[in-house]
Design a protein around this motif. Sequence first.
Motif, short mmCIF file in Angstrom:
data_model
loop_
_atom_site.label_atom_id
_atom_site.label_comp_id
_atom_site.label_asym_id
_atom_site.label_seq_id
_atom_site.Cartn_x
_atom_site.Cartn_y
_atom_site.Cartn_z
N PRO A 1 1.05 -1.40 -0.04
CA PRO A 1 -0.03 0.09 -0.09
C PRO A 1 1.05 1.44 -0.17
O PRO A 1 2.09 1.31 0.59
CB PRO A 1 -0.75 0.00 1.47
N HIS A 2 0.18 2.46 -0.57
CA HIS A 2 0.95 3.56 -0.53
C HIS A 2 1.10 4.28 1.02
O HIS A 2 2.09 4.67 1.06
CB HIS A 2 0.36 4.54 -1.57
N ALA A 3 -0.01 3.96 1.55
CA ALA A 3 -0.20 4.64 3.06
C ALA A 3 0.70 3.72 4.06
O ALA A 3 0.61 2.61 4.01
CB ALA A 3 -1.52 4.97 3.44
N GLU A 4 1.42 4.36 4.77
CA GLU A 4 2.09 3.59 6.00
C GLU A 4 1.09 3.14 7.04
O GLU A 4 1.35 2.08 7.68
CB GLU A 4 3.12 4.56 6.69
N ARG A 5 0.17 3.81 7.19
CA ARG A 5 -0.79 3.54 8.36
C ARG A 5 -2.07 3.92 8.00
O ARG A 5 -2.37 4.87 7.20
CB ARG A 5 -0.22 4.47 9.59
N VAL A 6 -3.31 3.17 8.73
CA VAL A 6 -4.36 3.65 8.92
C VAL A 6 -4.88 3.91 10.05
O VAL A 6 -4.75 3.00 10.97
CB VAL A 6 -5.35 2.51 8.02
N VAL A 7 -5.62 4.94 10.47
CA VAL A 7 -6.28 5.11 11.62
C VAL A 7 -7.77 5.43 11.58
O VAL A 7 -8.32 6.12 10.77
CB VAL A 7 -5.50 6.22 12.48
N LEU A 8 -8.59 4.62 12.29
CA LEU A 8 -9.80 4.51 12.06
C LEU A 8 -10.51 4.91 13.57
O LEU A 8 -10.39 4.39 14.41
CB LEU A 8 -10.49 3.06 11.81
N SER A 9 -10.96 6.00 13.42
CA SER A 9 -11.54 6.88 14.64
C SER A 9 -12.92 6.40 14.81
O SER A 9 -13.86 6.46 13.76
CB SER A 9 -11.44 8.29 14.59
N LEU B 1 -9.63 14.38 9.14
CA LEU B 1 -9.96 12.77 8.56
C LEU B 1 -9.61 13.00 7.12
O LEU B 1 -9.89 14.01 6.49
CB LEU B 1 -11.54 12.59 8.65
N THR B 2 -9.14 11.93 6.47
CA THR B 2 -8.76 11.61 5.09
C THR B 2 -10.11 11.59 4.42
O THR B 2 -10.40 12.22 3.25
CB THR B 2 -8.15 10.57 4.87
N GLY B 3 -10.92 10.92 4.84
CA GLY B 3 -12.27 10.99 4.14
C GLY B 3 -13.46 10.50 5.35
O GLY B 3 -13.19 10.03 6.05
N ALA B 4 -14.65 10.72 4.76
CA ALA B 4 -16.05 10.16 5.68
C ALA B 4 -17.12 9.99 4.81
O ALA B 4 -17.26 10.56 3.47
CB ALA B 4 -16.05 11.08 6.53
N GLY B 5 -17.88 8.92 5.20
CA GLY B 5 -18.93 8.81 4.41
C GLY B 5 -20.15 9.90 4.83
O GLY B 5 -19.96 10.57 5.73
N LEU B 6 -20.95 10.45 3.81
CA LEU B 6 -21.87 11.51 4.23
C LEU B 6 -23.17 11.11 4.38
O LEU B 6 -23.79 10.07 3.70
CB LEU B 6 -21.71 12.26 2.91
N GLN B 7 -24.01 12.04 4.94
CA GLN B 7 -25.38 11.78 5.15
C GLN B 7 -25.98 12.69 4.00
O GLN B 7 -25.32 13.49 3.53
CB GLN B 7 -25.95 12.56 6.49
N LYS C 1 -6.11 10.69 -3.70
CA LYS C 1 -6.21 10.11 -5.16
C LYS C 1 -6.55 8.54 -5.09
O LYS C 1 -6.29 8.13 -4.12
CB LYS C 1 -5.02 10.36 -5.94
N ASP C 2 -7.20 8.08 -6.10
CA ASP C 2 -7.34 6.55 -6.18
C ASP C 2 -8.18 6.07 -5.21
O ASP C 2 -8.03 5.00 -4.51
CB ASP C 2 -6.00 6.00 -6.54
N TYR C 3 -9.02 6.59 -4.52
CA TYR C 3 -10.09 6.10 -3.54
C TYR C 3 -11.06 5.43 -4.16
O TYR C 3 -12.13 5.77 -4.77
CB TYR C 3 -10.65 7.21 -2.69
N VAL D 1 -5.04 3.90 -2.28
CA VAL D 1 -5.38 5.21 -1.86
C VAL D 1 -3.77 6.00 -1.65
O VAL D 1 -3.21 5.21 -0.83
CB VAL D 1 -6.00 5.15 -0.61
N ARG D 2 -3.70 7.35 -2.08
CA ARG D 2 -2.71 7.78 -2.05
C ARG D 2 -2.96 9.43 -1.79
O ARG D 2 -3.88 9.92 -2.14
CB ARG D 2 -1.43 7.67 -2.98
N ILE D 3 -1.97 9.99 -0.99
CA ILE D 3 -2.14 11.27 -0.66
C ILE D 3 -1.21 12.15 -1.51
O ILE D 3 0.11 11.96 -1.11
CB ILE D 3 -2.15 11.81 0.81
N GLU D 4 -1.65 12.98 -2.42
CA GLU D 4 -0.73 13.91 -3.24
C GLU D 4 -0.07 14.94 -2.24
O GLU D 4 -0.86 15.82 -1.64
CB GLU D 4 -1.35 14.58 -4.40
N GLU D 5 1.32 15.00 -2.13
CA GLU D 5 1.69 16.23 -1.42
C GLU D 5 1.52 17.53 -2.10
O GLU D 5 1.41 17.67 -3.21
CB GLU D 5 3.39 15.92 -1.49
#
Lengths: 522, 310
Positions: A219-227, A244-250, A503-505, A518-522
């Motif tokens: 994976p591109h990301a080193e770590r995933v934190v799920l709050s 948050l990097t992303g979240a589901g929406l109402q 990107k690439d979610y 999933v990657r985060i563009e600097e």
Amino acid sequence: MDKYKRLTLASCVFACLSASITNAETLRFSIGEDPESLYNVATNSLTANSVINTYLLERLVYFDAEGQAQPWLAESWEVSADQKTLTFQLREGITFHDGTPFNAAAVVYHFDAIRDPNNASPQAAKLGPLDTVEALSENSVQFTFSDPYAPFFNMLAGEAGGINSPSAVQAGGAGYGRSPVGTGPFKFESWLPGSEISLVRNDDYHGQVRADAMNQGAPHAERVVLSVISEAGVAQAALEAGELTGAGLQADTIGQFVDHPDFTTVIDETATNLVFLEFNSAKAPWDNPEMRRAIGYAIDRKAAAAAAWSGYASVALSPLAVGIPGHDAEIGVSYGTPYDPGKAAALLDELGWVDSNGDGIREKDGQAAEFLIKSYAGFTHITRTLQVIQANLDDIGIKAELETADWGAFYPSLLEDDWDMDLMRWTSNDAGILTELFKSPGHRNKLAPNPAIDDLLTKCDTTLDPVIRFECVANAQKALLKDMTIVPILTSWDVFATQANVKDYTIDYLGYLLPGDVRIEE
Amino acid sequence: MGSYIIRRLLMMIPIIFGILLITFLIKALIPTDAVTALFSGTVTEDKAAEAIAQIRAKYDLDKPWYQQFVIYVGNVLQGDLGESIRTRQPVMDEIGYRYVNTLILTAAALFIAILVGLVTGIISAYYKDTWLDVTSMSVGMMGISMPAFFFGFVLIFIFSVQLRWLPVIGRGNFESLILPAVTLGFIEAAALSRITRSSMLDVLSREYIRAARAKGLSETFILFKHALPNALLSILTIIGLQIGNLLGGAFIIEVIFGWHGIGELAVKAIQWRDFTITQAVILISAGTYVLINLVVDVLYTWVDPRVRYD
């Protein structure tokens, strides 16, 4: 001036603290509740499943964009002539996070654990008529069924199918669910109950061996934190605050994120849920399909989608949700009941329901058209859909009383006889849901035997060839619409928002995120 | 005094027994339990009947409520609060650190409430009918009227989303404590401020204050040495009640701010019908409340030496 300086210093301190919370190597997502366990044998919770199967565990097969099973941890498989035996050839050289090998024994151990009565697994019923699971060799495993069972592939690709390390399960005992070990792209790191689950990249990852992944390596990301954030409004505030990097929406708040330059929205329109009206067909007048059809024509699905999901939902005319393999939109158009209140009123007239006393409510044989619709409480979109239905029925001279109760009280109450219609919502990945719900006597014991439907559904569940099965499922949809067993209303979409630099979610056919992409563009 | 404290502590036993009895009666009226919640949302509910029966038997849910009550009380007397039906972890493991978190939040909120409430109350009383008085009482009225969850969201919007000074997601650290503590503390400060004001106004109009002024004592000395200690008795009563409010009010605030205390756990446990957790939370909250009231009663004797319990 002094005050200003102090304020600036304070804001810098806090801003720096906040900045340290996010960094490009970490993906931060929210989960709506603290999972009870991360052992898929012990839980069938959707939240637990989303953590286990997205990041930690892999399955024998996955579903491609067409809804067809494709090899993942299994390299290939064979179906016997009588369709009762499935033999999987497993990939070699794959190891669990604890270094033990993934092999046929691990697969056998997993399915035996689900079937072990001592585990009282909520997944057990999903295995259908499975008789035995045997390891034929180090990398070959055989499932034998007493009857052919087509939904099994879906089960393999879904929540119960993730394979755990047997040695870790044995060593962990009752505590295994708090430190799961799989073969996935991320490894379990820590879990602060009620707060957050931390996962770290599997640096020894064998690579994404599924063809639909964009990133075939680690994976591109080193770590995933799920709050754990139970309030959707708070999760969205955290997304807006950059925590948050992303979240589901109402549905109510999607509009704030769509077209916002700071966010990217991902909309999964091929969702697998269906909101529908069903009937107490065991009593009059709902034992008459034409009465049910009249209701079908009366419902303004577009209005319901707009009122309850801000338009982020598809109108449903077929009894199978749009995202389930085998869904056929054409059948809905040809055999369904699109909104046509004139037709609904004419049908009611034909059936003898007329407003003879001019009070705006129809009557028949001295009985006023006053009916009770039940549903479950606590969900705004369900309440709003109910209100649209009530207004629609009012337009055709039917007075609907609405009653909602907590799911635990509502669902068992449908076994009673005191109701006329109920508003339901089910989510499933497989057409087998039609059997579960609508094969007589139905999931609430209200459906009379109907060979035209029952035999078809049995055939669909026992046909393993995907092409023939899809034909069968298409016929089942036609039969259910002819009988008007239910009135399909809509399928709500799953909507996510990520920060614009994510990107690439990508979400796969069954709704799982491909986290390695999933990657985060600097 | 010693015998009074022992008597009060013994009184806790019937109180907690009564609360537990009511909890079990309510539980008996609820048609579902943790096991139906665990299996809800799956069409396989009927097929999973065997597994459901097994879990029910394991947690004694298949027995009548009074038998469950006797078993539970017996276990509690042996120091065993049971196991969460949902997570299958010991209740003490689930509650322990969360209880500490709730106490931290309550203490922080109480500190803010006392600081803000006393200061504004004293100022209002001393500068009665001036703009200072009117402003602080108006702000106080707003605090009393505003629901905690609304105020919480307003603070999140300003300090987390707009200014980005403080985190939205609770991580149990100091920065995460500020917003929930301010939300809870500010609302309680409003009530405390009004009581302090009226209590101080009452004391400031007494003869001995006039005598002190006639003696030529400084206003600060009069205010803090003569007026405040005499006003403190009624203020202390309110603070005692407010601790209960804070423990209860923390429930919703903990959910909004993701502060992982027993309130948040209780809300989840109720949703999941995980009654072993709910019962333990009720037991611990009730015990804490009774103990705090005892402490307040004992403090009366310190604040006002005329109060005697013997």
